[in-house]
Design an enzyme around this catalytic site. Structure first.
Site, PDB file in Angstrom:
ATOM      1  N   LYS A  13      33.381  37.320  32.774  1.00 11.90           N
ATOM      2  CA  LYS A  13      33.719  37.594  31.101  1.00 11.90           C
ATOM      3  C   LYS A  13      32.679  36.768  30.077  1.00 11.90           C
ATOM      4  O   LYS A  13      32.238  36.108  29.871  1.00 11.90           O
ATOM      5  CB  LYS A  13      34.187  39.128  31.172  1.00 11.90           C
ATOM      6  CG  LYS A  13      34.977  40.127  31.846  1.00 11.90           C
ATOM      7  CD  LYS A  13      35.839  40.762  31.568  1.00 11.90           C
ATOM      8  CE  LYS A  13      37.379  40.002  31.582  1.00 11.90           C
ATOM      9  NZ  LYS A  13      37.931  39.514  32.486  1.00 11.90           N
ATOM     10  N   ARG A  88      41.438  47.362  27.117  1.00  9.13           N
ATOM     11  CA  ARG A  88      41.801  46.825  28.037  1.00  9.13           C
ATOM     12  C   ARG A  88      42.517  47.812  29.115  1.00  9.13           C
ATOM     13  O   ARG A  88      43.554  48.442  29.840  1.00  9.13           O
ATOM     14  CB  ARG A  88      42.428  45.407  28.615  1.00  9.13           C
ATOM     15  CG  ARG A  88      42.215  45.049  28.948  1.00  9.13           C
ATOM     16  CD  ARG A  88      43.356  43.362  29.041  1.00  9.13           C
ATOM     17  NE  ARG A  88      43.207  42.792  29.865  1.00  9.13           N
ATOM     18  CZ  ARG A  88      42.594  41.667  29.655  1.00  9.13           C
ATOM     19  NH1 ARG A  88      41.530  41.079  28.300  1.00  9.13           N
ATOM     20  NH2 ARG A  88      42.364  41.021  30.559  1.00  9.13           N
ATOM     21  N   ARG A 123      39.395  27.444  37.958  1.00 16.19           N
ATOM     22  CA  ARG A 123      38.859  27.148  37.098  1.00 16.19           C
ATOM     23  C   ARG A 123      39.695  26.693  35.852  1.00 16.19           C
ATOM     24  O   ARG A 123      40.786  26.381  35.982  1.00 16.19           O
ATOM     25  CB  ARG A 123      38.958  28.940  36.475  1.00 16.19           C
ATOM     26  CG  ARG A 123      38.884  28.632  34.644  1.00 16.19           C
ATOM     27  CD  ARG A 123      39.020  30.055  33.936  1.00 16.19           C
ATOM     28  NE  ARG A 123      40.342  31.042  34.243  1.00 16.19           N
ATOM     29  CZ  ARG A 123      40.414  32.501  34.218  1.00 16.19           C
ATOM     30  NH1 ARG A 123      39.376  32.597  33.327  1.00 16.19           N
ATOM     31  NH2 ARG A 123      41.035  32.491  34.224  1.00 16.19           N
ATOM     32  N   ARG A 156      44.742  27.264  33.492  1.00 18.10           N
ATOM     33  CA  ARG A 156      45.378  28.704  33.161  1.00 18.10           C
ATOM     34  C   ARG A 156      47.008  29.179  33.219  1.00 18.10           C
ATOM     35  O   ARG A 156      47.223  28.787  34.891  1.00 18.10           O
ATOM     36  CB  ARG A 156      44.623  29.371  32.308  1.00 18.10           C
ATOM     37  CG  ARG A 156      44.566  29.821  31.252  1.00 18.10           C
ATOM     38  CD  ARG A 156      42.815  30.284  30.959  1.00 18.10           C
ATOM     39  NE  ARG A 156      43.699  31.713  31.607  1.00 18.10           N
ATOM     40  CZ  ARG A 156      42.808  32.934  31.093  1.00 18.10           C
ATOM     41  NH1 ARG A 156      41.716  33.069  30.787  1.00 18.10           N
ATOM     42  NH2 ARG A 156      43.404  34.078  31.886  1.00 18.10           N
ATOM     43  N   ARG A 167      48.115  40.353  37.899  1.00 24.07           N
ATOM     44  CA  ARG A 167      47.111  40.655  37.398  1.00 24.07           C
ATOM     45  C   ARG A 167      45.682  41.928  37.698  1.00 24.07           C
ATOM     46  O   ARG A 167      45.134  43.025  37.070  1.00 24.07           O
ATOM     47  CB  ARG A 167      45.889  39.814  36.269  1.00 24.07           C
ATOM     48  CG  ARG A 167      47.099  39.056  35.082  1.00 24.07           C
ATOM     49  CD  ARG A 167      46.473  37.292  35.465  1.00 24.07           C
ATOM     50  NE  ARG A 167      45.320  37.284  34.980  1.00 24.07           N
ATOM     51  CZ  ARG A 167      44.721  35.770  35.155  1.00 24.07           C
ATOM     52  NH1 ARG A 167      44.500  34.353  35.804  1.00 24.07           N
ATOM     53  NH2 ARG A 167      43.571  35.830  34.522  1.00 24.07           N
TER      54      ARG A 167
HETATM   55  P1  AP5 Z   1      35.848  33.861  34.110  1.00 22.28           P
HETATM   56  O1  AP5 Z   1      34.186  33.782  33.324  1.00 22.28           O
HETATM   57  O2  AP5 Z   1      37.012  32.194  32.770  1.00 22.28           O
HETATM   58  O3  AP5 Z   1      36.876  34.611  34.003  1.00 22.28           O
HETATM   59  P2  AP5 Z   1      36.658  35.844  33.134  1.00 22.28           P
HETATM   60  O4  AP5 Z   1      36.557  37.275  33.418  1.00 22.28           O
HETATM   61  O5  AP5 Z   1      36.548  35.889  31.576  1.00 22.28           O
HETATM   62  O6  AP5 Z   1      37.989  35.744  33.546  1.00 22.28           O
HETATM   63  P3  AP5 Z   1      40.048  36.071  32.799  1.00 22.28           P
HETATM   64  O7  AP5 Z   1      40.771  35.334  33.817  1.00 22.28           O
HETATM   65  O8  AP5 Z   1      39.612  35.305  31.703  1.00 22.28           O
HETATM   66  O9  AP5 Z   1      40.082  37.149  32.135  1.00 22.28           O
HETATM   67  P4  AP5 Z   1      41.253  37.920  32.580  1.00 22.28           P
HETATM   68  O10 AP5 Z   1      40.323  39.251  31.512  1.00 22.28           O
HETATM   69  O11 AP5 Z   1      42.261  37.987  33.263  1.00 22.28           O
HETATM   70  O12 AP5 Z   1      41.853  36.871  30.677  1.00 22.28           O
HETATM   71  P5  AP5 Z   1      41.814  37.507  28.884  1.00 22.28           P
HETATM   72  O13 AP5 Z   1      42.241  35.935  29.076  1.00 22.28           O
HETATM   73  O14 AP5 Z   1      41.054  38.386  28.753  1.00 22.28           O
HETATM   74  O15 AP5 Z   1      35.236  32.905  35.086  1.00 22.28           O
HETATM   75  C1  AP5 Z   1      36.104  32.716  36.326  1.00 22.28           C
HETATM   76  C2  AP5 Z   1      35.443  31.663  36.657  1.00 22.28           C
HETATM   77  O16 AP5 Z   1      34.495  31.420  37.518  1.00 22.28           O
HETATM   78  C3  AP5 Z   1      34.982  30.259  35.763  1.00 22.28           C
HETATM   79  O17 AP5 Z   1      36.025  28.975  36.125  1.00 22.28           O
HETATM   80  C4  AP5 Z   1      33.525  30.007  35.992  1.00 22.28           C
HETATM   81  O18 AP5 Z   1      33.773  28.978  35.251  1.00 22.28           O
HETATM   82  C5  AP5 Z   1      33.293  30.593  36.769  1.00 22.28           C
HETATM   83  N1  AP5 Z   1      32.844  30.930  36.893  1.00 22.28           N
HETATM   84  C6  AP5 Z   1      31.904  32.676  36.194  1.00 22.28           C
HETATM   85  N2  AP5 Z   1      30.882  32.679  36.312  1.00 22.28           N
HETATM   86  C7  AP5 Z   1      30.850  33.190  38.080  1.00 22.28           C
HETATM   87  C8  AP5 Z   1      29.426  32.551  39.261  1.00 22.28           C
HETATM   88  N3  AP5 Z   1      28.439  33.927  38.540  1.00 22.28           N
HETATM   89  N4  AP5 Z   1      29.173  31.984  39.914  1.00 22.28           N
HETATM   90  C9  AP5 Z   1      30.460  31.040  39.976  1.00 22.28           C
HETATM   91  N5  AP5 Z   1      32.034  30.991  39.308  1.00 22.28           N
HETATM   92  C10 AP5 Z   1      31.361  31.835  38.352  1.00 22.28           C
HETATM   93  O19 AP5 Z   1      43.397  37.904  29.029  1.00 22.28           O
HETATM   94  C11 AP5 Z   1      44.453  36.856  29.662  1.00 22.28           C
HETATM   95  C12 AP5 Z   1      46.261  37.799  29.643  1.00 22.28           C
HETATM   96  O20 AP5 Z   1      46.659  38.318  28.184  1.00 22.28           O
HETATM   97  C13 AP5 Z   1      45.681  39.157  29.879  1.00 22.28           C
HETATM   98  O21 AP5 Z   1      46.554  39.206  31.430  1.00 22.28           O
HETATM   99  C14 AP5 Z   1      47.128  40.088  28.943  1.00 22.28           C
HETATM  100  O22 AP5 Z   1      47.978  39.989  29.428  1.00 22.28           O
HETATM  101  C15 AP5 Z   1      46.442  39.025  27.566  1.00 22.28           C
HETATM  102  N6  AP5 Z   1      45.766  40.409  26.862  1.00 22.28           N
HETATM  103  C16 AP5 Z   1      44.426  39.530  26.541  1.00 22.28           C
HETATM  104  N7  AP5 Z   1      43.339  41.093  26.811  1.00 22.28           N
HETATM  105  C17 AP5 Z   1      44.245  41.620  26.307  1.00 22.28           C
HETATM  106  C18 AP5 Z   1      44.200  43.335  25.829  1.00 22.28           C
HETATM  107  N8  AP5 Z   1      42.979  44.012  25.438  1.00 22.28           N
HETATM  108  N9  AP5 Z   1      45.171  43.848  26.044  1.00 22.28           N
HETATM  109  C19 AP5 Z   1      46.513  43.668  26.307  1.00 22.28           C
HETATM  110  N10 AP5 Z   1      46.918  42.449  26.478  1.00 22.28           N
HETATM  111  C20 AP5 Z   1      45.334  41.801  26.830  1.00 22.28           C
END
Ligand code: AP5
Length: 210
Positions: A13, A88, A123, A156, A167
């Protein structure tokens, strides 16, 4: 254009949001990044959120909804925005509807759970600007240093196998129902996360018609 990026942790994402933001010239709002910055700065929000993030659980709806609504009031969101990681839960999605925030499209980035561990264990994230890299699939020009701002690249804290498992389980229980929610609204566009970033971006732009 107002967009939502849905998908499991590590589906890509954040990576795709950055590319869409450049193409459409609208900001990306990552609730995860906002929360991690608050934790580093030890603000009140950071203190509330830390335990939830460390366990791979969601931060309570009322806290995240407040953060999001404050952020989208800012000037740079006037012409649209990309929501990365919000909503979410169904109550978060309903909060957008109740506030009359009309979303144009919801991209659901799809990837099997088995691939996610490889993606997340390799990552690296910039500690300053939040840009994401991967040790194999998206290498920085200089190891350990962000290409954009020169910040230090870090792992991270929630990218360890145990927290990733938690997660993923939270995603399937609490976030996946949003796929049906937005399908019913007629604005869902599923996109397969391909083996490399470029190929996925092509699919994303096709789904957006840009
Ligand atoms: P990346 O693009 O970083 O993936 P992502 O989907 O953004 O993953 P996240 O881990 O950031 O999502 P998340 O939803 O768990 O975390 P968030 O920060 O939102 O890609 C991943 C890796 O793969 C990278 O290294 C990239 O280079 C590689 N890659 C990407 N595409 C590729 C491809 N096509 N081919 C090969 N490699 C590729 O949330 C973290 C925490 O915050 C949550 O657990 C929760 O506690 C809290 N939180 C955040 N938002 C909320 C909410 N709305 N409500 C409640 N809690 C929340």
């Amino acid at each position: 254009m107002k967009l939502i990026l849905l998908g499991a942790p590590g589906a890509g994402k954040g990576t795709q949001a950055e590319r869409i933001a450049k193409k459409l010239n609208i900001p990306t709002i990552s609730t995860g990044f906002i929360i991690r910055q608050a934790i580093s700065a030890q603000t009140d929000l950071g203190k509330i959120a830390k335990d939830f993030i460390d366990k791979g659980q969601l931060v309570p709806d009322e806290v995240v909804i407040k953060i999001l609504f404050e952020r989208i009031k800012e000037d740079d969101c006037k012409n649209g925005f990309i929501l990365d990681g919000f909503p979410r839960t169904i109550p978060q999605a309903e909060a957008l509807v109740e506030a009359d925030i009309r979303i144009d499209k919801v991209l659901s980035i799809e990837l099997e759970d088995e691939v996610i561990l490889d993606r997340l264990s390799g990552r690296r994230e910039c500690s300053k600007c939040g840009k994401t890299f991967h040790v194999l699939f998206q290498k920085p020009q200089k190891e350990g240093i962000c290409d954009v701002c020169g910040g230090e690249l870090i792992c991270r804290k929630d990218d360890n196998p145990e927290t990733i498992k938690s997660r993923l389980s939270v995603y399937h229980k609490q976030t996946e129902p949003l796929i049906a929610f937005y399908k019913n609204m007629g604005i869902l566009a599923p996109v397969e996360s391909k083996k490399d970033v470029e190929a996925t971006t092509k699919e994303v732009f096709k789904a957006l018609g840009v």
